[in-house]
Design an enzyme around this catalytic site. Structure first.
Site, PDB file in Angstrom:
ATOM      1  N   THR A 202      -0.464   4.663   3.004  1.00 42.36           N
ATOM      2  CA  THR A 202      -0.929   4.089   3.875  1.00 42.36           C
ATOM      3  C   THR A 202      -1.660   5.067   4.696  1.00 42.36           C
ATOM      4  O   THR A 202      -3.159   4.856   5.205  1.00 42.36           O
ATOM      5  CB  THR A 202       0.123   3.223   4.760  1.00 42.36           C
TER       6      THR A 202
ATOM      7  N   ASP B  74       8.937   2.586  -3.364  1.00 41.14           N
ATOM      8  CA  ASP B  74       8.240   3.658  -3.407  1.00 41.14           C
ATOM      9  C   ASP B  74       7.854   4.137  -4.827  1.00 41.14           C
ATOM     10  O   ASP B  74       6.995   4.531  -5.393  1.00 41.14           O
ATOM     11  CB  ASP B  74       8.432   5.014  -2.951  1.00 41.14           C
TER      12      ASP B  74
ATOM     13  N   ILE C  18       0.700  -1.213  -0.086  1.00 37.15           N
ATOM     14  CA  ILE C  18       0.029   0.068  -0.035  1.00 37.15           C
ATOM     15  C   ILE C  18       0.999   1.136  -0.018  1.00 37.15           C
ATOM     16  O   ILE C  18       1.449   1.577   1.010  1.00 37.15           O
ATOM     17  CB  ILE C  18      -0.916   0.245   1.093  1.00 37.15           C
TER      18      ILE C  18
HETATM   19  C1  IPD Z   1       4.662   7.203   1.556  1.00 37.82           C
HETATM   20  C2  IPD Z   1       3.954   7.678   0.124  1.00 37.82           C
HETATM   21  C3  IPD Z   1       3.996   9.310   0.385  1.00 37.82           C
HETATM   22  C4  IPD Z   1       5.334  10.020   0.381  1.00 37.82           C
HETATM   23  C5  IPD Z   1       6.239   9.165   1.533  1.00 37.82           C
HETATM   24  C6  IPD Z   1       6.054   7.773   1.272  1.00 37.82           C
HETATM   25  P1  IPD Z   1       3.820   4.901   2.473  1.00 37.82           P
HETATM   26  O1  IPD Z   1       4.816   5.568   1.305  1.00 37.82           O
HETATM   27  O2  IPD Z   1       4.408   7.237  -0.914  1.00 37.82           O
HETATM   28  O3  IPD Z   1       3.426   9.699  -0.632  1.00 37.82           O
HETATM   29  O4  IPD Z   1       5.347  11.199   0.700  1.00 37.82           O
HETATM   30  O5  IPD Z   1       7.505   9.609   1.473  1.00 37.82           O
HETATM   31  O6  IPD Z   1       6.790   7.105   2.414  1.00 37.82           O
HETATM   32  O7  IPD Z   1       4.564   4.910   3.782  1.00 37.82           O
HETATM   33  O8  IPD Z   1       2.538   5.290   2.334  1.00 37.82           O
HETATM   34  O9  IPD Z   1       3.970   3.541   1.537  1.00 37.82           O
HETATM   35 CA    CA Z   2       5.484   3.902   0.117  1.00 36.40          CA
HETATM   36 CA    CA Z   3       3.623   1.314   2.050  1.00 36.76          CA
END
Ligand code: IPD
Ligand code: CA
Ligand code: CA
Length: 265
Positions: A96, A218, A93
């Site tokens: 999250t 990511d 996800i």
């Molecule tokens: C996050 C999302 C968010 C970004 C954060 C990430 P996660 O991933 O991609 O857009 O700004 O740096 O950590 O924790 O929801 O898998």
């Molecule tokens: Ca992420």
């Molecule tokens: Ca995640």
């Protein structure tokens, strides 16, 4: 369609699609009928839910059944190393925090690297019913339709996206960049899913995107999708922080220059 290692990327993409559909169906069901179990990780707003963990488990099981000898890197379980040239990179996800709030802006991100080069990737939003995917050298697609990045070369009229790591994780280096950039463009959005941000650049909804300190899971799939849509991806270091920039080729130099000017403020 075979890559250098003899893997048929069409078959791989068909497999990925099945696995992602299965995981998306589970996520929809869970959000509708289940009480989410939320835990924290590195700090008090760094969340993981039982649905992140179960989604990851579903994807790992699917991969192991089809490609038992491949290695897998996931956000929640780390590296499942099989000493293989094939590496699956998974964020079960991405977004999250959005997911926990029911804000329909999260995605499942999965990519396959062969000897360190991403060959196939899919980013799927179960809520927007948007399936972005690409295989190396074959273009990028959204729900079966070819997508390309925007042609905007003027920063002034561009719509950009960025992201901020959760409070408590790191210093907010990006606030300086954000306040510098906001007066230079027509708008800046923050979706909360880096994988979708990259795909939204691929589909030309955004002209460009930048973010600090992203992880492989990511961006692995989203980066391939953006590049296959004609986008450029640049990863550079700013002091202790890694900076990822993605946009069309005409804007890359200007966007990079403007972002780096932020440091001088
Ligand atoms: C996050 C999302 C968010 C970004 C954060 C990430 P996660 O991933 O991609 O857009 O700004 O740096 O950590 O924790 O929801 O898998
Ligand atoms: Ca992420
Ligand atoms: Ca995640």
């Amino acid at each position: 369609m075979r890559n250098s290692e003899g893997l048929n990327l069409n078959d791989v993409m068909n497999e990925i699609e099945k696995w992602v559909e299965l995981t998306a169906a589970y996520q929809r069901e869970a959000l509708q009928h289940q009480q989410l179990q939320v835990q924290t990780k590195a700090y008090d707003t760094d969340f993981v839910t039982d649905v992140d963990l179960k989604s990851e488990e579903i994807l790992i099981k699917c991969i192991h059944e089809t490609y038992p000898e491949h290695s897998i890197l996931t956000e929640e379980r780390g590296m499942l190393d099989r000493q293989s040239d094939y590496l699956w990179v998974i964020d079960p996800i991405d977004g999250t925090t959005n997911f926990i709030h029911g804000f329909p802006m999260s995605s499942i991100s999965i990519a396959l690297q062969v000897k360190g080069v991403t060959q196939a990737g899919m980013v799927y939003s179960p809520w927007l019913a948007m399936k972005f995917y690409a295989t190396k050298g074959k273009g990028a697609y959204l729900n079966g339709k070819r997508i390309t990045v925007s042609q905007t070369s003027e920063l002034r009229i561009s719509l950009l996206a960025t992201g901020f790591p959760g409070a408590g994780s790191r210093e907010h280096i990006n606030l300086v960049y954000f306040s510098h950039m906001i007066s230079k463009v027509s708008g800046i959005r923050r979706t909360g899913s880096a994988a979708l941000d990259l795909c939204f650049v691929a589909a030309s909804y955004f002209d460009g995107y930048w973010e600090f300190d992203l992880n492989d899971w990511d961006i692995c799939a989203g980066a391939l999708i953006a590049e296959e849509a004609g986008g450029r991806l640049l990863q550079t270091q700013v002091g202790q922080h890694s900076l990822t920039i993605c946009c069309n080729g005409q804007m890359l130099e200007t966007l990079q220059r403007s972002l780096l000017e932020s440091q001088e403020i």
